[in-house]
Design an enzyme around this catalytic site. Structure first.
Site, mmCIF file in Angstrom:
data_model
loop_
_atom_site.group_PDB
_atom_site.id
_atom_site.type_symbol
_atom_site.label_atom_id
_atom_site.label_comp_id
_atom_site.label_asym_id
_atom_site.label_seq_id
_atom_site.Cartn_x
_atom_site.Cartn_y
_atom_site.Cartn_z
ATOM 1 N N TYR B 141 27.860 37.980 45.735
ATOM 2 C CA TYR B 141 26.639 37.603 45.081
ATOM 3 C C TYR B 141 25.593 37.840 46.155
ATOM 4 O O TYR B 141 26.001 37.630 47.639
ATOM 5 C CB TYR B 141 26.849 35.993 45.498
ATOM 6 C CG TYR B 141 28.216 35.789 43.992
ATOM 7 C CD1 TYR B 141 27.581 35.857 42.764
ATOM 8 C CD2 TYR B 141 29.217 35.732 43.923
ATOM 9 C CE1 TYR B 141 28.440 35.384 41.522
ATOM 10 C CE2 TYR B 141 30.177 35.499 42.650
ATOM 11 C CZ TYR B 141 29.615 34.795 41.760
ATOM 12 O OH TYR B 141 30.348 34.791 40.840
ATOM 13 N N TYR B 180 35.864 39.558 44.084
ATOM 14 C CA TYR B 180 35.896 38.571 45.246
ATOM 15 C C TYR B 180 36.804 37.766 46.421
ATOM 16 O O TYR B 180 37.692 37.261 45.587
ATOM 17 C CB TYR B 180 34.722 38.009 45.510
ATOM 18 C CG TYR B 180 34.233 37.100 44.591
ATOM 19 C CD1 TYR B 180 33.954 35.836 45.270
ATOM 20 C CD2 TYR B 180 33.356 37.463 43.463
ATOM 21 C CE1 TYR B 180 33.865 34.773 44.568
ATOM 22 C CE2 TYR B 180 33.721 36.040 42.265
ATOM 23 C CZ TYR B 180 33.107 34.477 43.470
ATOM 24 O OH TYR B 180 33.070 32.929 42.648
ATOM 25 N N ARG B 190 39.070 36.108 43.578
ATOM 26 C CA ARG B 190 38.494 35.332 42.505
ATOM 27 C C ARG B 190 38.790 36.597 41.184
ATOM 28 O O ARG B 190 38.816 37.785 41.359
ATOM 29 C CB ARG B 190 37.166 34.599 42.050
ATOM 30 C CG ARG B 190 36.622 33.667 42.812
ATOM 31 C CD ARG B 190 37.595 32.426 42.540
ATOM 32 N NE ARG B 190 38.198 32.538 40.807
ATOM 33 C CZ ARG B 190 37.375 32.206 40.042
ATOM 34 N NH1 ARG B 190 35.609 31.774 40.317
ATOM 35 N NH2 ARG B 190 37.596 32.376 38.367
ATOM 36 N N HIS B 193 34.935 38.195 36.920
ATOM 37 C CA HIS B 193 34.037 36.705 35.750
ATOM 38 C C HIS B 193 32.739 37.166 36.335
ATOM 39 O O HIS B 193 32.165 36.934 37.268
ATOM 40 C CB HIS B 193 34.330 35.496 36.174
ATOM 41 C CG HIS B 193 34.039 34.319 38.019
ATOM 42 N ND1 HIS B 193 34.719 35.332 39.208
ATOM 43 C CD2 HIS B 193 33.105 33.937 37.912
ATOM 44 C CE1 HIS B 193 34.118 34.503 40.089
ATOM 45 N NE2 HIS B 193 33.302 34.128 39.423
ATOM 46 N N HIS B 195 29.783 34.029 35.681
ATOM 47 C CA HIS B 195 29.418 32.547 35.101
ATOM 48 C C HIS B 195 28.185 32.195 33.695
ATOM 49 O O HIS B 195 27.020 33.234 33.564
ATOM 50 C CB HIS B 195 28.807 31.784 36.241
ATOM 51 C CG HIS B 195 29.794 31.936 37.450
ATOM 52 N ND1 HIS B 195 30.731 30.768 37.847
ATOM 53 C CD2 HIS B 195 29.459 32.732 38.465
ATOM 54 C CE1 HIS B 195 30.697 30.865 39.004
ATOM 55 N NE2 HIS B 195 30.635 32.047 39.126
HETATM 56 FE FE FE2 Z 1 31.389 33.150 41.058
#
Ligand code: FE2
Lengths: 185, 274
Positions: B141, B180, B190, B193, B195
């Site tokens: 991110y 990640y 994870r 995905h 969000h």
């Molecule tokens: Fe996330």
């Protein structure tokens, strides 16, 4: 009838996406009747939550509930945020808690027939958002407050700090746990 | 202003207590299996929302209420039966193309993600705000608190917005996010995905969720996806690859429809002059 899409946590990394400059400035500039509603969000260990995201939604002081676009008004030249118009009361705020778990919105007082701000709480660790209400000056027979067991009712009431400032803390769990609401399907 | 300063803690909040041992994936997987077996109320599980207390997702432990929610759905005058509105001033045309927000193009597999936003009666939610955010193709991110040692992409912030059209459709162009690691337990990853944040006609329909990609091998290991205890409900979080949506020489297409729970807006009272 279609089945609902399940909720998932907002997670820790919504920062570039959801908060926006002036997200808590519902009132618009030059409003002498503006009020500040603020408080802390706590977890079940009594620690402030530094990464919660709160949204508030309310009726206009004239009683209407139609809202208006423009909360995220944009500058098409830069793609950035232009700030809200001073005359458009959108009724909507979005603010993240700061490193100390504190949040605040500056708004106009809600009308007597709906004397509260509805608050939706999101956070890392919270798999499904929570709704609560911050009442400013409730009528004695407010239907929702009447449905809440008396000992828990104060968790929905703001504390008036001065003529223009109201305090509303949110406790996600444990002693003094805030009353959270279910609006059904 | 003369208001007293807010009561703040005198010192910074203490760090999370250090657990003696970080749980293994095997322990988390066993907890997930136990939670699925214990998901007693099939009706609640079928509605699909995760329980807010889901032990395998460790940060839920101190962040969920222990008291039951108070039913508040009976009042048609409640403000939650209306909701915020957004319009053309709240989005710009470039917002829906996450690959076009910088001087250069991001690295990654270009994808189109589209679908329809419906309410529980199957009616499209039109003209409403859809917001997305995601990691870049390497699983990082742009957020400064993401310390995963994967490269940042100077051409990718990973944020998009659009308004649904007259049929309730949204559409984004982006790159497929990477998986990640995270700190829930040892070797926690994870699944990829995106969000999503959605509004309905009523604030009570508010939804924040995550869209997953079909066939991801990380699904069974992830306590966030597995917090949805009903398998059919879990499958509603997974997009479908749609070959007809793929664009030749350009992008792969994924389709994901979203159904908002909660009561739609109270219709306006014709007697009400407001
Ligand atoms: Fe996330």
């Amino acid at each position: 009838m279609p089945l609902p899409t399940p909720s998932q946590t907002v997670g820790p990394f919504y920062g570039y996406a959801l908060p926006f400059p002036g997200g808590g400035e519902i009132a618009g500039a030059h409003r002498p009747d503006a009020i500040t509603l603020h408080g802390l969000v706590y977890d079940g260990a009594g620690r402030p939550v530094p990464d919660a995201l709160l949204e508030t939604w309310q009726a206009h002081p004239d009683g209407s509930l139609t809202g208006r676009p423009g909360s995220l008004r944009r500058d098409p030249v830069t793609g950035g945020f232009a700030g809200r118009g001073t005359t458009d009361f959108t009724g909507f705020a979005r603010v993240a808690t700061d490193a100390a778990g504190h949040w605040e919105v500056r708004t106009l007082p809600p009308p007597p027939q709906r004397p509260y701000l509805s608050i939706c709480v999101f956070a890392r660790g919270l798999l499904h958002h929570l709704f609560t209400r911050a009442y400013l000056d409730p009528a004695p027979h407010d239907p929702l407050l009447a449905a809440v067991p008396a000992p828990r009712r104060p968790t929905l009431l703001t504390t008036r700090e001065d003529d223009h400032t109201y305090r509303f803390d949110i406790r996600l769990q444990g002693e003094g746990e805030t009353v959270f609401l279910d609006f059904g399907a | 202003m003369t208001a007293a300063p807010p009561v703040r803690p005198a010192s910074p909040a203490p760090a999370d207590p250090v657990e003696p041992e970080e749980p293994t994936q095997a322990r988390i997987s066993a907890e997930i299996a136990a939670a699925h077996r214990a998901a007693a109320d099939p009706e609640e599980a079928a509605a699909g929302h995760p329980p807010r207390a889901f032990a395998p997702y460790r940060s839920s432990a101190l962040r969920h209420p222990r008291q039951p929610l108070v039913a508040a759905g009976g009042d048609p005058e409640a403000v939650e039966r209306g909701g915020p509105v957004f319009g053309v001033t709240d989005v710009t045309d470039l917002d829906a193309d996450l690959t076009a927000q910088h001087l250069g193009e991001p690295i990654g597999e270009r994808i189109t993600v589209t679908g329809q936003v419906l309410d529980r009666a199957g009616r499209p939610v039109t003209g409403q705000l859809v917001e997305i955010w995601q990691a870049n193709a390497a699983g990082r991110y742009a957020h400064r608190r993401d310390r995963h040692p994967a490269p940042l992409d100077p051409h990718f912030t990973g944020v998009g917005r659009c308004l649904t059209d007259a049929e309730g459709r949204y559409r984004f162009t982006t790159v497929r996010p990477g998986a990640y690691p995270w700190r829930n337990h040892t070797n926690a990853w994870r699944p990829a995905h995106i969000h999503f944040s959605l509004f309905g006609t009523a604030f009570a329909q508010r939804l924040v969720t995550q869209m997953y990609f079909p066939g991801d091998p990380l699904f069974p290991y992830d306590p966030i996806l597995q917090s949805v205890t009903d398998p059919a409900a879990r499958s509603r979080l997974v997009a479908a690859y749609d070959h007809d949506l793929s664009t030749p020489e350009w992008a792969l297409g994924y389709r994901w429809d979203i159904v908002l729970d909660g009561p739609a807006a109270t219709p306006p009272d014709p007697e009400d002059p407001r």
